[in-house]
Design a protein around this motif. Sequence first.
Motif, PDB file in Angstrom:
ATOM      1  N   ASP A 278       0.828  -1.204   0.000  1.00 41.25           N
ATOM      2  CA  ASP A 278       0.000   0.000   0.000  1.00 41.25           C
ATOM      3  C   ASP A 278       0.869   1.264   0.000  1.00 41.25           C
ATOM      4  O   ASP A 278       0.504   2.280  -0.614  1.00 41.25           O
ATOM      5  CB  ASP A 278      -0.993   0.007   1.161  1.00 41.25           C
ATOM      6  N   GLY A 281       1.963   1.826  -3.390  1.00 42.93           N
ATOM      7  CA  GLY A 281       0.861   2.456  -4.103  1.00 42.93           C
ATOM      8  C   GLY A 281       0.846   3.969  -3.920  1.00 42.93           C
ATOM      9  O   GLY A 281       0.611   4.720  -4.870  1.00 42.93           O
ATOM     10  N   VAL A 299      -8.428   2.190  -3.933  1.00 44.69           N
ATOM     11  CA  VAL A 299      -7.588   1.425  -3.002  1.00 44.69           C
ATOM     12  C   VAL A 299      -8.478   0.554  -2.127  1.00 44.69           C
ATOM     13  O   VAL A 299      -9.637   0.884  -1.881  1.00 44.69           O
ATOM     14  CB  VAL A 299      -6.718   2.355  -2.127  1.00 44.69           C
ATOM     15  N   SER A 303      -5.742  -0.880   3.029  1.00 43.34           N
ATOM     16  CA  SER A 303      -4.620  -0.010   2.693  1.00 43.34           C
ATOM     17  C   SER A 303      -4.491   1.188   3.625  1.00 43.34           C
ATOM     18  O   SER A 303      -5.448   1.612   4.280  1.00 43.34           O
ATOM     19  CB  SER A 303      -4.758   0.490   1.248  1.00 43.34           C
ATOM     20  N   PHE A 307      -3.536   7.528   1.418  1.00 42.40           N
ATOM     21  CA  PHE A 307      -4.144   7.881   0.131  1.00 42.40           C
ATOM     22  C   PHE A 307      -5.101   9.068   0.277  1.00 42.40           C
ATOM     23  O   PHE A 307      -5.274   9.850  -0.651  1.00 42.40           O
ATOM     24  CB  PHE A 307      -4.887   6.682  -0.457  1.00 42.40           C
ATOM     25  N   ALA A 320      -9.182   9.730  -3.872  1.00 42.14           N
ATOM     26  CA  ALA A 320      -8.972   8.355  -3.394  1.00 42.14           C
ATOM     27  C   ALA A 320     -10.317   7.709  -3.101  1.00 42.14           C
ATOM     28  O   ALA A 320     -11.159   8.289  -2.414  1.00 42.14           O
ATOM     29  CB  ALA A 320      -8.104   8.348  -2.146  1.00 42.14           C
ATOM     30  N   TYR A 322     -11.825   4.323  -1.462  1.00 37.51           N
ATOM     31  CA  TYR A 322     -11.584   3.086  -0.713  1.00 37.51           C
ATOM     32  C   TYR A 322     -12.692   2.086  -1.035  1.00 37.51           C
ATOM     33  O   TYR A 322     -13.878   2.404  -0.919  1.00 37.51           O
ATOM     34  CB  TYR A 322     -11.520   3.363   0.791  1.00 37.51           C
ATOM     35  N   PHE A 343      -5.018   0.071  -6.318  1.00 33.61           N
ATOM     36  CA  PHE A 343      -3.955  -0.535  -5.523  1.00 33.61           C
ATOM     37  C   PHE A 343      -4.557  -1.376  -4.397  1.00 33.61           C
ATOM     38  O   PHE A 343      -5.435  -0.910  -3.679  1.00 33.61           O
ATOM     39  CB  PHE A 343      -3.059   0.542  -4.902  1.00 33.61           C
ATOM     40  N   GLU A 344      -4.063  -2.605  -4.248  1.00 36.46           N
ATOM     41  CA  GLU A 344      -4.426  -3.460  -3.126  1.00 36.46           C
ATOM     42  C   GLU A 344      -3.198  -3.670  -2.247  1.00 36.46           C
ATOM     43  O   GLU A 344      -2.081  -3.824  -2.753  1.00 36.46           O
ATOM     44  CB  GLU A 344      -4.894  -4.828  -3.618  1.00 36.46           C
ATOM     45  N   LYS A 345      -3.414  -3.749  -0.941  1.00 31.53           N
ATOM     46  CA  LYS A 345      -2.301  -4.002  -0.016  1.00 31.53           C
ATOM     47  C   LYS A 345      -1.625  -5.339  -0.291  1.00 31.53           C
ATOM     48  O   LYS A 345      -0.452  -5.538   0.021  1.00 31.53           O
ATOM     49  CB  LYS A 345      -2.789  -3.946   1.433  1.00 31.53           C
TER      50      LYS A 345
END
Length: 499
Positions: A278, A281, A299, A303, A307, A320, A322, A343-345
Amino acid sequence: MFPKPVPLLHTNTYGYETLPMVKPTGFREYDARWLFEKEINLMGVQALGMGLGALIRGMGVKPEIVTGHDFRGYSSAIKMALINGLMAAGCRVHDIGLALSPMAYFAQFELDVPCVAMVTASHNDNGWTGVKMGAQRPVTFGPDEMSRLKEIVLSGAYETREGGSYNFVENFPERYIADLTTRSPIKRKLKVVAACGNGTAGAFAPQILERLGVEVIPLDVELDHTFPRYNPNPEDMEMLHAMAHAVKEHGADVGLGFDGDGDRCGVVDNEGEEIFADKIGVMLARDLSALHPGATFVVDVKSTGLFATDPVLQANGVKADYWKTGHSYIKRRVADLKALAGFEKSGHFFFNAPVGRGYDDGLVTAIAVLDMLDRNPDKTMADLYRALPKTYGTPTMSPHCADEVKYQVSERVTQRFQAMQAAGEAIAGQPIRDIVTVNGVRVTAQDGTWGLVRASSNKPELVVVIESPVSEARMREMFKAVDGVLRENPEVGAYNQSI
């Protein structure tokens, strides 16, 4: 008529060789995962192929599909059983052979084929198998499609159809490699550790990186489906530790690690610091939003909060979003919002044009990291990491919890935190500021320290992540509080890794 599947059979019996076995819990939220021979047999895989063919036709999609398989000792046999079922259902099959998952997604575009079925257990331990499926490029199946597929397969609601065919696509990997490397080379002189954990990426990642003009230090790139050193999962500390050691030993500029089917990438900086995905990212979002101001990034709820709070992203006008954890969820959300990236953790990154085609590809992620370094020739990877606001986070930690009960446990934990908030109870010594339930539960204390609990979508586990913008001590206090609530549920077992 092909037999209807049964949920359990024992190996080395007449029934095991004459009936399809498919355990219902193998149908996950966005793909399928089973322990081979214990939860599914080859006839069960054939039933899955017939069911997938029926689903594709029911969706009104042309029954034409790309298949590939990862490097496990049984994956090729499983793929051929799947192909038998698909052809019996009247599908035209294009087999690209040994492949990465993103190579199969690329084939949908390159071969102009609407559907995909990639045989892989990704980063799961040996013994697991699975299939990642889609019928609308670049997205893959979500809960609706998986629920319908489960219903078709378990009820035996499939039938033999005419028109099935098989085509093996020779030397397809070279077309994928050419697609990634037909571009300007990396100008900066870089030494890169390429860690593959003896998984499928070892056959492709080193040569792709070399063609881009960087010096490659290969680490565990020999294909070995026993995974002799560690499981190829760049979210696990064991793999990250091996990468860090290699970076320091060879004086590398960066370490890049790929999971078993090559759709994820983990990063270690030039000082051997293991950077959770993350944070990578956030660094990439900073780099890309400088080129594309006002960009949207999706995201997952596991994460970092950076962000939403990072001053550089705010200055670049970043939005951002989530969203739910899971490669299919984030991939679809990126497409729906026309986001620049997701983006994924876990290390699944999804880049839309001009960077990628919207699907998750660990090599595209690796190239984005190298391009970021190329655009910052006076900064090391460690410099870019240090430039982020400091937060204190855990790795992804997964306590065992059976597939049959993990969602109920996650819901009980959610309700427990909601009851605490309603009663004005503290979490880790502070008032509860907010609770997010888009995917499991993410509970945040007054100082911004947060903890997440959700059910894993692909293994018999829960998922726990903790982060604090204040201190490591606050992070540990939150973990203790969250784990205390988890331990109220006797179904929750030991962690795979912990702090």
